[in-house]
Write an enzyme that holds these catalytic residues in place. Structure first.
Site, short mmCIF file in Angstrom:
data_model
loop_
_atom_site.label_atom_id
_atom_site.label_comp_id
_atom_site.label_asym_id
_atom_site.label_seq_id
_atom_site.Cartn_x
_atom_site.Cartn_y
_atom_site.Cartn_z
N GLU A 282 0.16 13.50 -36.97
CA GLU A 282 0.92 14.52 -36.24
C GLU A 282 1.44 14.03 -34.90
O GLU A 282 0.67 13.56 -34.05
CB GLU A 282 0.06 15.77 -36.02
CG GLU A 282 0.82 16.92 -35.36
CD GLU A 282 0.05 18.23 -35.37
OE1 GLU A 282 0.58 19.24 -34.88
OE2 GLU A 282 -1.09 18.25 -35.90
N LYS A 304 0.73 22.57 -39.90
CA LYS A 304 -0.15 23.69 -40.26
C LYS A 304 0.03 23.97 -41.73
O LYS A 304 1.16 24.15 -42.21
CB LYS A 304 0.18 24.95 -39.44
CG LYS A 304 -0.54 25.01 -38.10
CD LYS A 304 -2.03 25.04 -38.29
CE LYS A 304 -2.77 24.78 -37.00
NZ LYS A 304 -4.18 24.46 -37.25
#
Length: 491
Positions: A282, A304
């Site tokens: 990420e 997410k």
């Protein structure tokens, strides 16, 4: 001098080989191992770096801003974007500089080994830079120092030193010290060689309590984590190589946090410091400066939504389709996108903040994720440091609203997070920045070999406690393989 000294390395060394060649000098590596193209294009390695100071109070970045502004220089076209400047690690609790939060509690985990420094920034006055798309690498030396003007003599000396290291055979790993096992007092064993301060029942109860707070309207979402505890007998470079093989990632890294690097045991009574090894997928924030207009373009890529991948290609496709269509996971992702849009709007030009990609599927070694993209343009009176202050820590690992979610995390988690969920970053002399989110991350205590491997997930009103617990184990599976630990912790 303004422009750095640059020498192309032909043939280019591999990243693992170069890392071994500087392994005895506290190396710092920021590596893109997977995801060819824009997200997996560049890697950067430096070593023997000088500590840089941070400020106090709500201006912790003031000394870094002053140093890099004093040594400002445009990037050289055609080279990887980071051409010298600062590399650093900000732990999760560094967010206390920007928001009024409860004081972190070490918990039994950190009382055993000492809590790591909350932040560390180093001067990368020389580095090796790779462009994996075209298979080229360069040694770059800036001549900048902490307190003096850039020096051509120093730049040449540091370049010569780097080239001399790259000309020698890769250094063998130091003889492994037997690690010191975690005591039973820190928590039960959930797999061979793996403990956790949370039992399964305790973690599920914490999830259920979070769901109750969400249903009561206290928050919309919170990210709840548990630290898995294991040990490793080898060096930091050994551990990085094993994590790299088990879980290749586009925002991976190795960073020595205190204690001076491998081989420093801290002396009598010292703790020897820590090593942080990350296989993060990420990006937190990047800032790219347009050389013609000076405009600073910002990008965030929140993750997410997670599913465990399947060995069968057909089942793996089904898992991806199910994740894309999951109302719970999409809602979780969109809430964090809104949070990041709000954070970026604090420092970006009105109307420039947008989300060009929403809930796109990305596959990694063991899991699939939903990933979105948020972009904006910094206002002329703002810079990368005010951006970090506005957005740190990343909303994808806190929840929304951010401050209230962080208060709940403080109340429910058994220990301070330390480096986990903070950020590893580089900051160039042209105003650019790239920062990851420190997930899929190991904090290794150098003197004892004890390792902390936290894993977590976003909790929403639709969360099922049992499923959330299983998700943490799925996320940990690839990293735990690097320890020869079971990838299937016991329920």
């Amino acid at each position: 001098m303004k422009a750095p000294l640059v020498q192309e390395l032909t043939p280019p060394p591999t990243v693992p080989t170069a890392l071994r060649q500087v392994a005895d000098a506290a190396p710092v590596l920021l590596e893109s191992v997977s995801r060819p193209g824009r997200l997996g294009r560049y890697s950067f390695l430096t070593a023997d770096a000088t500590d840089l100071p941070l400020g106090t109070g709500d201006e912790p970045f003031a000394p870094l801003r002053s140093l890099l502004d004093r040594n400002k220089a445009p990037a050289i076209a055609g080279l990887p974007p980071f051409q010298g400047g600062a590399v650093g690690l900000l732990g999760y609790e560094f967010g206390g500089h920007f928001e009024r939060l409860p004081a972190p509690e070490a918990g039994e985990v950190w009382r055993e080994i000492g809590i790591p420094p909350v932040a560390s920034v180093l001067l990368a006055d020389w580095l090796i830079a790779w462009d994996h798309d075209i298979g080229r690498a360069w040694a770059i030396s800036t001549g900048i120092t902490r307190n003096e003007a850039p020096s051509a003599t120093r730049a040449q000396q540091r370049l010569d030193g780097a080239l001399a290291r790259l000309a020698r055979p890769p250094q063998p790993a130091p003889e492994a010290r037997r690690s010191s096992p975690w005591p039973a007092s820190v928590g039960p064993e959930i797999a061979p060689g793996v403990r956790s301060p949370f039992t399964r029942a305790e973690y599920e109860a914490a999830v259920a309590e979070t769901v109750e707070l969400i249903c009561a309207g206290d928050i919309f979402q919170a990210n709840l984590s548990q630290p898995l505890l294991t040990t490793f007998d080898g060096s930091a470079v050994d551990l990085y190589e094993r994590v790299r093989q088990a879980n290749p990632a586009p925002f991976a890294g190795l960073f020595p946090l205190g204690g001076g690097g491998e081989g420093d045991d801290g002396g009598e009574g010292g703790d020897g410091g820590f090593d942080v090894v990350s296989a993060s997928p990420e990006r937190f924030l990047s800032v790219a400066v347009n050389p013609e207009t000076g405009a600073a373009e910002v990008e965030a890529r929140p993750i997410k939504g997670t599913r465990r991948r399947k060995a069968s290609p057909t089942l793996d496709l089904w898992v991806g389709d199910e994740l894309r269509q999951s109302g719970k996971d999409r809602a979780e992702n969109v809430m964090i996108v809104d949070l990041l849009r709000n954070d970026l709007s604090r420092v970006c030009a009105p109307g420039s903040v947008r989300a060009p990609a929403l809930c796109e599927l990305e596959r990694y070694e063991t899991v699939a994720h939903l990933v979105s993209e948020v972009r904006g343009t910094l206002r002329p009176d703002e810079d990368r440091w005010s951006l970090l202050a506005a957005a740190f820590p990343c909303g994808s690992i806190t929840g929304a609203p951010k401050v209230r979610a962080m208060e709940i995390i403080h109340d429910l988690e058994p220990a301070a997070r330390g480096p986990y969920c903070g950020s590893l970053f580089w900051a160039g002399r042209d105003g650019s920045l790239d920062a990851n989110v420190l997930i899929r991350t190991v904090t290794r205590h150098r003197a004892t070999g004890r390792c902390v491997v936290p894993v977590g997930g976003g909790i929403t009103a639709r969360s099922d406690p049992a499923a959330e617990y299983e998700e943490t184990l799925h996320k940990a599976a690839a990293t735990l393989r690097a320890f020869d630990a079971s990838s299937e912790p016991l329920s």
